[in-house]
Design a protein around this motif. Structure first.
Motif, short mmCIF file in Angstrom:
data_model
loop_
_atom_site.label_atom_id
_atom_site.label_comp_id
_atom_site.label_asym_id
_atom_site.label_seq_id
_atom_site.Cartn_x
_atom_site.Cartn_y
_atom_site.Cartn_z
N LEU A 60 10.40 -28.69 -17.07
CA LEU A 60 11.55 -28.96 -16.20
C LEU A 60 12.19 -27.67 -15.69
N VAL A 61 12.22 -26.63 -16.52
CA VAL A 61 12.74 -25.34 -16.04
C VAL A 61 11.84 -24.80 -14.93
N GLY A 62 10.53 -24.90 -15.12
CA GLY A 62 9.60 -24.47 -14.07
C GLY A 62 9.82 -25.23 -12.77
N LEU A 63 10.04 -26.53 -12.90
CA LEU A 63 10.33 -27.37 -11.73
C LEU A 63 11.63 -26.93 -11.07
N SER A 64 12.64 -26.63 -11.88
CA SER A 64 13.92 -26.22 -11.30
C SER A 64 13.79 -24.89 -10.56
N VAL A 65 13.06 -23.96 -11.13
CA VAL A 65 12.87 -22.66 -10.49
C VAL A 65 12.06 -22.82 -9.20
N ALA A 66 11.13 -23.75 -9.19
CA ALA A 66 10.35 -24.01 -7.97
C ALA A 66 11.24 -24.53 -6.85
N ALA A 67 12.31 -25.20 -7.21
CA ALA A 67 13.25 -25.71 -6.21
C ALA A 67 14.25 -24.66 -5.76
N ILE A 68 14.34 -23.56 -6.49
CA ILE A 68 15.35 -22.55 -6.18
C ILE A 68 14.75 -21.32 -5.50
N ALA A 69 13.81 -20.68 -6.15
CA ALA A 69 13.36 -19.35 -5.73
C ALA A 69 12.83 -19.29 -4.30
N PRO A 70 11.85 -20.11 -3.92
CA PRO A 70 11.33 -19.98 -2.56
C PRO A 70 12.38 -20.27 -1.49
N LEU A 71 13.30 -21.17 -1.82
CA LEU A 71 14.31 -21.54 -0.84
C LEU A 71 15.33 -20.44 -0.65
N ILE A 72 15.60 -19.68 -1.69
CA ILE A 72 16.50 -18.53 -1.55
C ILE A 72 15.86 -17.49 -0.63
N TYR A 73 14.57 -17.24 -0.84
CA TYR A 73 13.87 -16.30 0.07
C TYR A 73 13.93 -16.80 1.51
N ALA A 74 13.75 -18.11 1.71
CA ALA A 74 13.77 -18.66 3.06
C ALA A 74 15.16 -18.53 3.68
N ILE A 75 16.18 -18.82 2.92
CA ILE A 75 17.55 -18.72 3.44
C ILE A 75 17.88 -17.28 3.82
N ILE A 76 17.58 -16.36 2.94
CA ILE A 76 17.88 -14.96 3.23
C ILE A 76 17.05 -14.47 4.42
N GLY A 77 15.81 -14.91 4.50
CA GLY A 77 15.00 -14.56 5.67
C GLY A 77 15.60 -15.09 6.96
N ASP A 78 16.22 -16.28 6.88
CA ASP A 78 16.85 -16.88 8.06
C ASP A 78 18.15 -16.18 8.47
N ILE A 79 18.94 -15.74 7.47
CA ILE A 79 20.27 -15.20 7.81
C ILE A 79 20.33 -13.68 7.88
N ALA A 80 19.28 -13.01 7.45
CA ALA A 80 19.29 -11.54 7.50
C ALA A 80 19.38 -11.07 8.94
N PRO A 81 20.07 -9.96 9.16
CA PRO A 81 20.07 -9.39 10.51
C PRO A 81 18.63 -9.12 10.96
N GLN A 82 18.36 -9.35 12.21
CA GLN A 82 16.99 -9.31 12.73
C GLN A 82 16.24 -8.02 12.37
N ASN A 83 16.93 -6.92 12.42
CA ASN A 83 16.26 -5.64 12.14
C ASN A 83 16.35 -5.25 10.66
N ARG A 84 16.82 -6.17 9.80
CA ARG A 84 16.98 -5.87 8.37
C ARG A 84 16.33 -6.92 7.47
N THR A 85 15.51 -7.80 8.01
CA THR A 85 14.91 -8.86 7.21
C THR A 85 14.10 -8.31 6.05
N GLY A 86 13.25 -7.35 6.29
CA GLY A 86 12.45 -6.75 5.22
C GLY A 86 13.31 -6.12 4.14
N THR A 87 14.36 -5.44 4.55
CA THR A 87 15.27 -4.79 3.60
C THR A 87 15.95 -5.84 2.75
#
Length: 174
Positions: free
Chosen positions: A104-131
């Protein structure tokens, strides 16, 4: 949006650090958990394996779902499950329930980690996404070196179950 984005980045870093701690804290606790449930260290090692398998299998599924339905509800689900499953880990009445809790912890982390990367990728300033993504990744990687000492220290003073109670409390705060 600038301040809100930076706050999101900080919260994302803390969240990835916390879920990384959850994985890396287990190794030094294996002997104590083996003793508590009277199973071999090899058997107790399955706690790490089932976590990783659940994470690997379900992360793409949650990514796909969040692309279709939005990310917020899945991250919320993941955090609630993270809290519940770490409490179950701390107080599992048998080794079977301990293994279920780690799935269940593995399942919970699967629901959290990739989505955080996606959100930050979406909201990062265009020239700072990699950073921004590399800053986020450093949260998970910091847990790599901090998890084992954190778990060892807490176990020494309060016992191995306290480690998972602490993770649940920190997840509840998030």
């Amino acid at each position: 949006m600038k301040v809100r984005g930076k706050v999101s980045l900080i919260v994302g870093w803390i969240t990835l650090f916390l879920i990384g701690i959850d994985l890396f804290v287990v190794s030094p606790l294996l002997p104590f958990i083996s003793d508590a449930y009277q199973v071999s260290s090899a058997m107790t090692g399955w706690m790490v394996t089932v976590f990783a398998i659940a994470y690997a299998i379900f992360a793409p599924f949650f990514g796909w779902l969040s692309d279709k339905n939005g990310r917020r509800s899945y991250i919320t689900f993941g955090l609630v499950l993270f809290v519940f499953s770490n409490i179950l880990t701390a107080f599992a009445p048998s080794f079977f329930w301990l293994i279920v809790s780690r799935i269940l912890v593995g399942l919970s982390v699967a629901a959290i980690a990739p989505l955080i990367y996606a959100i930050i990728g979406d909201i990062a300033p265009q020239n700072r996404t990699g950073t921004w993504l590399s800053i986020l990744a450093s949260g998970h990687l910091t847990a790599l070196w901090a998890g084992a000492p954190f778990g060892t220290l807490l176990e020494h003073f309060l016992g191995w179950r306290s480690v998972f109670v602490a993770l649940a409390i920190m997840g509840l705060i998030l």
